[in-house]
Design a protein around this motif. Structure first.
Motif, PDB file in Angstrom:
ATOM      1  N   SER A   1     -36.568 -13.899 -72.044  1.00 39.75           N
ATOM      2  CA  SER A   1     -35.156 -13.551 -72.156  1.00 39.75           C
ATOM      3  C   SER A   1     -34.394 -14.675 -72.851  1.00 39.75           C
ATOM      4  O   SER A   1     -34.778 -15.851 -72.774  1.00 39.75           O
ATOM      5  CB  SER A   1     -34.554 -13.296 -70.772  1.00 39.75           C
ATOM      6  N   SER A   2     -33.314 -14.314 -73.528  1.00 40.71           N
ATOM      7  CA  SER A   2     -32.524 -15.326 -74.228  1.00 40.71           C
ATOM      8  C   SER A   2     -31.859 -16.289 -73.257  1.00 40.71           C
ATOM      9  O   SER A   2     -31.556 -17.428 -73.612  1.00 40.71           O
ATOM     10  CB  SER A   2     -31.470 -14.645 -75.107  1.00 40.71           C
TER      11      SER A   2
ATOM     12  N   TYR B   1     -36.754  -3.709 -71.160  1.00 42.02           N
ATOM     13  CA  TYR B   1     -36.682  -4.631 -72.297  1.00 42.02           C
ATOM     14  C   TYR B   1     -35.516  -4.179 -73.165  1.00 42.02           C
ATOM     15  O   TYR B   1     -35.484  -3.049 -73.650  1.00 42.02           O
ATOM     16  CB  TYR B   1     -37.986  -4.606 -73.091  1.00 42.02           C
ATOM     17  N   ASP B   2     -34.540  -5.068 -73.372  1.00 40.55           N
ATOM     18  CA  ASP B   2     -33.327  -4.728 -74.109  1.00 40.55           C
ATOM     19  C   ASP B   2     -32.995  -5.879 -75.058  1.00 40.55           C
ATOM     20  O   ASP B   2     -32.692  -6.989 -74.619  1.00 40.55           O
ATOM     21  CB  ASP B   2     -32.179  -4.491 -73.130  1.00 40.55           C
ATOM     22  N   GLU B   3     -33.047  -5.597 -76.369  1.00 41.05           N
ATOM     23  CA  GLU B   3     -32.822  -6.650 -77.358  1.00 41.05           C
ATOM     24  C   GLU B   3     -31.853  -6.175 -78.435  1.00 41.05           C
ATOM     25  O   GLU B   3     -31.948  -5.042 -78.923  1.00 41.05           O
ATOM     26  CB  GLU B   3     -34.140  -7.077 -78.004  1.00 41.05           C
ATOM     27  N   ARG B   4     -30.924  -7.041 -78.808  1.00 38.71           N
ATOM     28  CA  ARG B   4     -29.997  -6.810 -79.921  1.00 38.71           C
ATOM     29  C   ARG B   4     -30.136  -7.972 -80.900  1.00 38.71           C
ATOM     30  O   ARG B   4     -29.974  -9.138 -80.526  1.00 38.71           O
ATOM     31  CB  ARG B   4     -28.552  -6.728 -79.424  1.00 38.71           C
ATOM     32  N   ARG B   5     -30.413  -7.630 -82.174  1.00 39.97           N
ATOM     33  CA  ARG B   5     -30.527  -8.640 -83.222  1.00 39.97           C
ATOM     34  C   ARG B   5     -29.515  -8.332 -84.322  1.00 39.97           C
ATOM     35  O   ARG B   5     -29.346  -7.167 -84.716  1.00 39.97           O
ATOM     36  CB  ARG B   5     -31.941  -8.672 -83.805  1.00 39.97           C
TER      37      ARG B   5
ATOM     38  N   HIS C   1     -31.063  -2.529 -82.521  1.00 39.62           N
ATOM     39  CA  HIS C   1     -31.159  -2.424 -81.067  1.00 39.62           C
ATOM     40  C   HIS C   1     -32.513  -1.835 -80.705  1.00 39.62           C
ATOM     41  O   HIS C   1     -32.872  -0.745 -81.163  1.00 39.62           O
ATOM     42  CB  HIS C   1     -30.038  -1.527 -80.528  1.00 39.62           C
TER      43      HIS C   1
ATOM     44  N   ASP D   1     -27.710 -13.210 -81.099  1.00 35.90           N
ATOM     45  CA  ASP D   1     -28.779 -12.316 -80.653  1.00 35.90           C
ATOM     46  C   ASP D   1     -28.923 -12.389 -79.135  1.00 35.90           C
ATOM     47  O   ASP D   1     -28.681 -13.435 -78.511  1.00 35.90           O
ATOM     48  CB  ASP D   1     -30.108 -12.702 -81.301  1.00 35.90           C
ATOM     49  N   GLN D   2     -29.359 -11.260 -78.560  1.00 34.16           N
ATOM     50  CA  GLN D   2     -29.577 -11.198 -77.117  1.00 34.16           C
ATOM     51  C   GLN D   2     -30.882 -10.477 -76.830  1.00 34.16           C
ATOM     52  O   GLN D   2     -31.190  -9.461 -77.456  1.00 34.16           O
ATOM     53  CB  GLN D   2     -28.421 -10.481 -76.414  1.00 34.16           C
ATOM     54  N   ARG D   3     -31.630 -11.009 -75.883  1.00 33.49           N
ATOM     55  CA  ARG D   3     -32.873 -10.377 -75.452  1.00 33.49           C
ATOM     56  C   ARG D   3     -32.996 -10.530 -73.943  1.00 33.49           C
ATOM     57  O   ARG D   3     -32.878 -11.632 -73.412  1.00 33.49           O
ATOM     58  CB  ARG D   3     -34.084 -11.011 -76.126  1.00 33.49           C
TER      59      ARG D   3
END
Length: 416
Positions: free
Chosen positions: A307-308, A236-240, A209, A256-258
């Protein structure tokens, strides 16, 4: 004048014992400069009761103070002399925990000092072991860094399955009349997530995260009892998610989310507080917010900007504090005391202090006789009873002194 009192009042014979003297000796008393930096007024400025009340609330909001109050002590040449009094609590918190569940032990050791050397800064060391991971953590936090209201928080942790790096630099809307705010925060967190079913791991995957946010805010201050605040920022918020090399079972990896998006926010705050003494905690002043707050944040994450997917980012909240007639008057439980009653108990937490508090409430909730200004103690409005008992409270306060001070004479209900 700043009176930064220690944990125990050694002038009171009940507190003047070896254990309490040792605690005072080992404890680092809060520095006067730290207290002065949290006041909303300065020497030479025009006297403001509202700023004094709000400064008291700010001081009492610190976990390292048992209580805090500000009282005028002299008036001369058109100037008012104020005494700012604070009383510390014990702030070193060691801890150890042990547990066992599902055939696995969990242990933890923690050392925390929330008022390091009297600076108001917090230092925490922690080591834990549980069924998921072993983690060692160091956290340093200072809510009043750089001689003001700028908060700095650093969190650093290493674990058997990842790491945590967290940093926050923030100057909030710390007071009702604060005109600007701004901050920066970032987080990098890596760990292995396990899914359990009846005591068995059925899936594992790597979770990373990353979060960064920058914002700024503006307000025109307090007007007619209300505060309006405007803020804008970028998040900016990203989960891989990735598979774990040591996992041999079936894996269902989340998507994944960005999200990268700008946002704007509007906040509304009502200036409405109540102050009670002996309400939920013995011989302690407590602040209750009974006003209305509302905020709404709107942002837009666009896929063309990284963004995703495109999405509307919406956050909102509405709240209102309430108080019952029983809490407002204290006539049933004899525990609460309206603001302005001005009565006190001894600084020692003893049975005599509790007795003084009960006598104070009986005085504060007594009905004013015919011909005096004020309302009956049976009024259901907290505001009404606060003003209704003020005339009687002045008689009590002239005998007992300010909250936190040692009483000059033993209070009696009949004296009110």
């Amino acid at each position: 004048m700043i009176d930064n009192q220690n944990i125990f009042n050694l002038e009171d014979p009940k507190d003047d014992v070896k254990l309490f003297r040792l605690a005072n000796h080992l404890h680092g008393r809060t520095r006067k400069s730290i207290i002065r930096e949290q006041l909303l007024f300065k020497s030479g400025e025009r006297y403001s009761r509202r700023l004094i009340d709000e400064s008291e609330r700010i001081l009492r909001g610190n976990a390292y103070f048992y209580d805090a109050w500000i009282r005028p002590v002299a008036y001369h040449d058109g100037q008012v002399d104020l005494r700012v009094t604070t009383r510390d609590v014990w702030t070193f918190n060691p801890g150890f925990n042990f547990g066992r569940s599902g055939g696995t032990n969990s242990t933890g050791v923690q050392l925390e000092e929330i008022n390091f050397l009297g600076s108001g800064a917090s230092v925490k060391l922690e080591h834990t072991t549980d069924v998921d991971r072993t983690k060692s953590l160091v956290e340093v936090s200072d809510m009043h860094a750089f001689g003001g209201f700028t908060a700095v928080d650093v969190n650093y942790a290493n674990s058997s399955d990842g790491r945590l790096r967290d940093f926050t630099l923030n100057r909030p809307f710390y007071a009702l009349d604060t005109r600007w705010a701004g901050g920066l925060s970032g987080r990098d967190d890596i760990q292995t997530d396990s899914l359990w079913d009846r005591g068995q791991v059925i899936d594992q995957f790597r979770d990373q995260h990353e979060f960064v946010q920058l914002y700024g805010g503006w307000s025109n201050g307090l007007h007619n009892g209300w505060v309006r605040r405007f803020s804008s920022g970028v998040t900016y918020d990203e989960r891989r998610f990735q598979p774990v090399s040591t996992w041999t079972g079936v894996t269902a990896i989340p998507q994944d989310q960005r999200f990268l998006y700008p946002w704007v926010q509007f906040g509304l705050v009502e200036d409405r507080y109540l102050k009670f003494f002996n309400h939920d905690q013995i011989a302690r002043t407590e602040d209750f917010y009974i006003g209305t707050t509302a905020s709404v944040r709107v942002g837009w994450a666009d896929s063309t900007l990284g963004s995703s997917r495109s999405a509307l980012m919406l956050q909102s909240s509405v709240g209102r504090g309430t108080t019952s007639s029983r809490a407002a008057t204290g006539s049933s439980s004899r525990r609460s005391q309206p603001r302005g009653a001005g009565v006190s108990t001894s600084t020692s937490r003893s049975s005599s202090a509790a007795t003084a508090g009960c006598a104070a409430i009986r005085c504060a909730t007594r009905t004013a006789p015919h011909g005096r200004s004020g309302r009956s103690s049976s009024a259901s409005s907290a505001t009404g009873i606060r003003f209704g008992c003020s005339a009687w409270a002045r008689r009590c306060s002239s005998t007992w002194g300010a909250p936190g001070a040692t009483p000059r004479s033993r209070p009696r209900a009949s004296g009110c």
